[in-house]
Scaffold this active site. Structure first.
Site, PDB file in Angstrom:
ATOM      1  N   GLN A 116       1.285   6.649  -6.994  1.00  0.00           N
ATOM      2  CA  GLN A 116       0.081   7.339  -6.533  1.00  0.00           C
ATOM      3  C   GLN A 116       0.297   8.841  -6.683  1.00  0.00           C
ATOM      4  O   GLN A 116       1.261   9.393  -6.156  1.00  0.00           O
ATOM      5  CB  GLN A 116      -0.225   6.998  -5.075  1.00  0.00           C
ATOM      6  N   TYR A 157      -7.204  15.008   1.155  1.00  0.00           N
ATOM      7  CA  TYR A 157      -6.329  15.793   0.309  1.00  0.00           C
ATOM      8  C   TYR A 157      -7.173  16.523  -0.749  1.00  0.00           C
ATOM      9  O   TYR A 157      -8.403  16.453  -0.722  1.00  0.00           O
ATOM     10  CB  TYR A 157      -5.244  14.906  -0.287  1.00  0.00           C
ATOM     11  N   SER A 173       0.824  -1.200   0.000  1.00  0.00           N
ATOM     12  CA  SER A 173       0.000   0.000   0.000  1.00  0.00           C
ATOM     13  C   SER A 173       0.867   1.263   0.000  1.00  0.00           C
ATOM     14  O   SER A 173       1.981   1.270   0.538  1.00  0.00           O
ATOM     15  CB  SER A 173      -0.890  -0.010   1.243  1.00  0.00           C
ATOM     16  N   PRO A 174       0.388   2.358  -0.600  1.00  0.00           N
ATOM     17  CA  PRO A 174       1.145   3.613  -0.543  1.00  0.00           C
ATOM     18  C   PRO A 174       1.360   4.050   0.909  1.00  0.00           C
ATOM     19  O   PRO A 174       0.422   4.059   1.708  1.00  0.00           O
ATOM     20  CB  PRO A 174       0.239   4.606  -1.278  1.00  0.00           C
ATOM     21  N   ARG A 176       1.378  -1.477   7.052  1.00  0.00           N
ATOM     22  CA  ARG A 176       2.248  -1.744   8.196  1.00  0.00           C
ATOM     23  C   ARG A 176       2.893  -3.133   8.165  1.00  0.00           C
ATOM     24  O   ARG A 176       4.055  -3.273   8.552  1.00  0.00           O
ATOM     25  CB  ARG A 176       1.475  -1.523   9.500  1.00  0.00           C
ATOM     26  N   ARG A 200      -8.049   6.018  -5.622  1.00  0.00           N
ATOM     27  CA  ARG A 200      -8.275   5.771  -4.186  1.00  0.00           C
ATOM     28  C   ARG A 200      -9.301   6.772  -3.674  1.00  0.00           C
ATOM     29  O   ARG A 200      -9.177   7.978  -3.908  1.00  0.00           O
ATOM     30  CB  ARG A 200      -6.983   5.876  -3.388  1.00  0.00           C
TER      31      ARG A 200
END
Length: 773
Positions: free
Chosen positions: A499, A580, A420-421, A722, A628
């Site tokens: 991304q 964002y 994942s980013p 993680r 996303r």
């Protein structure tokens, strides 16, 4: 000690019996407003774990219950005339009336005062004359309501209506049956609770062949509120409701009637409390917490509460310490159960989205709905069933579902794992350096099918922090080419994606480890956003984007996409999540515009779609684009799950190859419902409503989770963050743990000597033959 128990259900009675048994000098009184023989509902299910606790705490109660239990191992799933059976599950049930009778007898034998047909005095009054007041007065607890300011209850009413009924015969399995009526989808949950433990009959025979004479079964019928109303059941009385249910499931019930017991249609309510005690009054069972009946934990939780409360009172020096210890012990267990129950409840609320799945996948999806039953432990229970599901899905023999390939646009991924980013905040002037080469290169060598960069910013003003990577210069593009060349050369078969995003109002902040979302002490740059709303108190106020500003942002995204293509990336993802810039246009909490880019969802979508179209035009046609999104803001008045489906549909219509479904981080006062795989239901809903590929994220931490989610058809790809920070070779180690060696997870040649788990200390020492006492 004087103890008052409000409520004579299983939890209250068992707590009373344990407290008296542990200390016969205690004076224990139970108030129950109903008669001894009155009970609502029919059978109860108890797990082996709960029964073990009862056996240890009160062998006499355990022996009495053991004589009453009906046990079975099978679960039947009946859908569109087909019955699929999964074995090895292990249930035990008995009639609620018999359970109460055993507990009544035990309480009387111990000298407990049982006051039936008697309304208990208010808890506040009892608290003045007793050392301890146990409020076991159920989901509609008067005690909880009277002291709401102390307990802090939160009650959530859900979207299905259900009714408890009974059949005067024993099913020989736990039965889930789906009926597609003219009004909508209706489901039946049923299990035996009285009668001899049946032998297994072939699932290939007629449904009626699985019914055994005599005995009894609990039958719960459930459906969405709108289906219930369309069927006219909101106007049906008790008899008419039972007849309608028996007719709807006539084949499965062998044409036999259903009986009721003051049965009525109700909507399930989840009960949560901030605190479980107030002075010397403590909540127990449904008064403190509820868990949806579809995981069969209501009575189990109440009995386990009683066990824990009695133990804490025995172990602790006083009432206050005992109640604190009781809550500390039970709250994590209850929270975990409630998360599983909510996942199960939500699955049945969205049942209509799954009914067109292939039969075995549908059955597997149902069995794993709560996330407590997984691919791995279901395989232990019934390997043949899981093998049949995998065969139907086209999974090659000996290949875990996570290692099956997936085609995304013109790109074929060798497995279903995505790195994942993850923002690294380690770039200089937006240029990725050696850190990024090693970080992304290591994860590419680690076996994932797709490795994603962090959010790469389209402009200097669009950074989150001074350490964010960018793609607004050719020097940055050249630096990224160094990374993609390494991945393609040294980890062939691994795809690398970029991304692309703009921080919007969440920019100009410190590095994460210096103060996440905190403004810079100096050197701040001006921010832009959909509306001039700071992210949180103390954050910089952004400027609302003008028409010229919107055009400049579109140009920046297009230029960055062209640089990304030249930089050798295999996939591009547009970041429209986490508050964002583009996410800020989508959410009504952050978009207060009154022009053509604000207001309704279609207008809020307008600018993100314009940016997407610009990026799609700049990006090569044969390379996929994903988007996303934050599928919910976890805040009142924000983006809803229904909005998320509409947002996903809009991007798919404009050419998105998949939707990467995250949640939250849009507003600072969000209230996420954290837990294992907690975001996957949003991806699941989008995939099975729209039929488009999705990437699921959010506390997916084990290979078992990935296998379960993929095989159940809830997602196509799983993105893990993680776990890949903890172990860059997470995917290769997942293959080794499962004994898999194949094209879905090839080890790099220099690493092949490490493809087996290293040996540890000796585990085959001789076992002792004798025990000396």
């Amino acid at each position: 000690m004087r103890v008052a128990v409000i409520g004579g259900g299983p939890g209250g009675l068992y707590a009373a019996a344990l407290l008296k048994r542990l200390d016969p000098t205690r004076e224990v009184t139970v108030w129950e407003r109903n008669a001894p023989e009155d009970t609502f509902g029919f059978g109860v299910v108890l797990s082996d774990e709960t029964l073990g606790g009862i056996e240890h705490a009160d062998p006499e109660v355990y022996r009495a219950l053991q004589q009453e239990f009906v046990r079975w191992d099978d679960i039947d799933i009946v859908h569109r005339g087909r019955t699929l059976t999964s074995g090895g599950h292990g249930f035990a049930a008995l009639g609620r009336r018999r359970l109460l009778s055993v507990l009544h007898r035990r309480c009387r034998d111990l000298g407990i005062a049982l006051r039936f047909r008697t309304e208990a005095p208010p808890a506040a009054e009892l608290a003045r004359t007793h050392d301890l007041v146990i409020a076991a007065d159920g989901v509609h607890s008067a005690t909880r309501t009277a002291h709401a300011d102390a307990f802090g209850p939160a009650l959530t009413t859900h979207r299905c209506r259900y009714i408890w009924l009974a059949a005067d015969f024993a099913l020989d399995a736990f039965r889930f049956e789906i009926a597609e009526t003219a009004h909508g989808v209706v489901q039946l949950h049923a299990y035996p609770y009285a009668g001899p433990s049946p032998g297994h009959l072939s699932a290939d025979g007629p449904a009626a062949g699985r019914l055994l004479p005599d005995g009894a079964s609990t039958v719960i019928v459930e459906m969405r509120e709108e289906v219930w109303r369309a069927a006219g059941l909101d106007r049906a009385d008790e008899r008419e409701s039972a007849e309608w249910c028996a007719k709807t499931f006539a084949d499965g019930l062998g044409g036999r009637p259903l009986r009721s017991n003051n049965s009525s249609w109700t909507a399930f309510r989840t009960v949560v409390n901030d605190r479980w005690s107030h002075g010397n009054t403590v909540l127990l069972g449904d008064a403190a917490h509820t868990a949806h009946f579809s995981i069969g934990s209501g009575t189990k939780l109440a009995v386990e509460d009683a066990l824990a409360l009695a133990a804490c009172l025995q172990e602790q020096p006083g009432i206050d310490a005992a109640l604190a210890a009781y809550e500390a012990e039970r709250r994590p267990v209850v929270a975990s159960t409630q998360r599983a129950a909510h996942a199960s409840l939500a699955w049945f609320e969205e049942l209509a989205t799954y009914i067109d799945q292939p039969p075995r996948q549908f059955a597997f999806n149902l069995l794993t709905r709560s996330r407590r039953v997984t691919h791995d432990n279901l395989r232990l229970r019934d390997s043949g069933f899981v093998a049949a599901v995998e065969d139907e899905a086209g999974t090659p023999d000996g290949t875990p579902p996570m290692f099956t390939p997936f085609r995304l646009g013109g790109l074929t991924l060798r497995n279903r794992v995505v790195v994942s980013p993850m923002d690294m905040y380690s770039a200089t002037d937006g240029v990725p350096g050696d850190f990024h080469l090693v970080h992304l290169g290591a994860r590419a060598l680690g076996g994932a099918g797709l490795v994603m960069t962090e959010m790469v910013c389209v402009s200097e003003q669009g950074r989150i922090t001074p350490g964010c990577a960018g793609l607004w210069t050719e020097a940055q593009a050249d630096a990224w080419r160094r990374v993609t060349d390494f991945v393609h050369a040294q980890a062939p078969g691994t795809a690398i994606g970029l991304q692309l995003g703009h921080a919007g109002r969440k920019g100009s902040t410190k590095l994460m480890w210096e103060g996440i979302d905190e403004p810079l002490d100096d050197g701040n740059w001006p921010l832009v956003a959909a509306s001039p709303l700071p992210y949180k108190p103390g954050s910089q106020r952004p400027q609302e984007l003008s028409a010229d500003g919107l055009g400049e942002i579109r140009r920046q995204f297009g230029d960055a996409a062209r640089r990304a293509a030249r930089g050798g990336f295999d996939l591009l993802e547009l970041h429209c999540a986490h508050g964002y810039l583009l996410s800020g246009f989508l959410s009504p909490l952050t978009n207060h515009r009154t022009d053509a880019y604000g207001g309704s969802l279609s207008r809020r979508l307008r600018f993100p779609l314009e940016v997407f179209d610009t990026v799609r035009e700049a990006w090569p046609d044969d390379r996929p684009i994903t988007v996303r999104i934050s599928a919910t803001d976890w805040a009142d008045g924000g983006t809803t799950a229904e909005d998320a489906v509409a947002i996903a549909a809009a991007f798919a219509a404009h050419g998105a190859d998949a939707i990467d479904v995250s949640t939250g981080q849009v507003v600072a006062d969000e209230r996420p419902d954290f837990g294992r795989s907690y975001q996957t239901p949003f991806a699941d809903r989008i995939r099975n409503t729209l039929g488009i590929p999705v990437i699921a994220v959010g506390a997916i931490s084990s290979w078992d989770d990935v296998n379960s989610l993929v095989l159940a058809g809830r997602t196509d790809l799983c993105a893990l963050a993680r776990p890949h920070l903890y172990d860059p070779h997470w995917t290769l180690h997942a293959a080794a743990d499962q004994g898999y060696q194949g094209p879905g997870a090839p080890w790099p040649l220099p690493y092949q000597a490490g493809s087996r788990t290293p040996p540890t200390g000796r585990t085959d020492a001789p076992k002792p033959r004798l025990t000396l006492r």
